[in-house]
Design a protein around this motif. Structure first.
Motif, mmCIF file in Angstrom:
data_model
loop_
_atom_site.group_PDB
_atom_site.id
_atom_site.type_symbol
_atom_site.label_atom_id
_atom_site.label_comp_id
_atom_site.label_asym_id
_atom_site.label_seq_id
_atom_site.Cartn_x
_atom_site.Cartn_y
_atom_site.Cartn_z
ATOM 1 N N TYR A 20 -43.230 18.546 9.030
ATOM 2 C CA TYR A 20 -44.646 18.713 8.691
ATOM 3 C C TYR A 20 -45.272 19.979 9.274
ATOM 4 O O TYR A 20 -46.321 20.415 8.811
ATOM 5 N N CYS A 21 -44.660 20.548 10.307
ATOM 6 C CA CYS A 21 -45.257 21.707 10.965
ATOM 7 C C CYS A 21 -44.144 22.587 11.539
ATOM 8 O O CYS A 21 -43.522 22.242 12.553
ATOM 9 N N ALA A 25 -45.918 27.808 12.743
ATOM 10 C CA ALA A 25 -47.275 27.298 12.522
ATOM 11 C C ALA A 25 -47.833 26.679 13.805
ATOM 12 O O ALA A 25 -48.986 26.911 14.161
ATOM 13 N N ALA A 26 -47.012 25.897 14.500
ATOM 14 C CA ALA A 26 -47.446 25.280 15.750
ATOM 15 C C ALA A 26 -47.780 26.339 16.796
ATOM 16 O O ALA A 26 -48.777 26.226 17.522
ATOM 17 N N HIS A 45 -40.772 15.243 13.848
ATOM 18 C CA HIS A 45 -42.223 15.269 14.019
ATOM 19 C C HIS A 45 -42.560 14.439 15.257
ATOM 20 O O HIS A 45 -42.294 13.237 15.300
#
Length: 68
Positions: A20-21, A25-26, A45
């Motif tokens: 999901y990430c 991005a994180a 996740h």
């Protein structure tokens, strides 16, 4: 999500295989929030449903927030 710096110490913990990430991005969230960034490894996740249970580094990461 807000792109403003947070008003308290913060830590963003990411996983190399989060569906999901992405780590990039994180890391971007951490930068925008002026939070520390920690790449934990391949944990999927990271949430309460991920089945990590008693995670080896969780307490160390939490304690690091109070040592700033």
């Amino acid at each position: 999500m807000s792109a403003q710096p947070l008003l308290c110490p913060a830590l963003v913990v990411g996983s190399t295989n989060d569906p999901y990430c992405a780590p990039e991005a994180a890391a971007g969230f951490a930068a925008r929030w002026e939070a520390r960034w920690h790449l934990a490894g391949a944990y999927g996740h990271i949430n309460s449903a991920s089945g990590l249970g008693s995670w080896r580094h969780d307490r160390e990461l939490l304690d690091s927030l109070t040592q700033q």
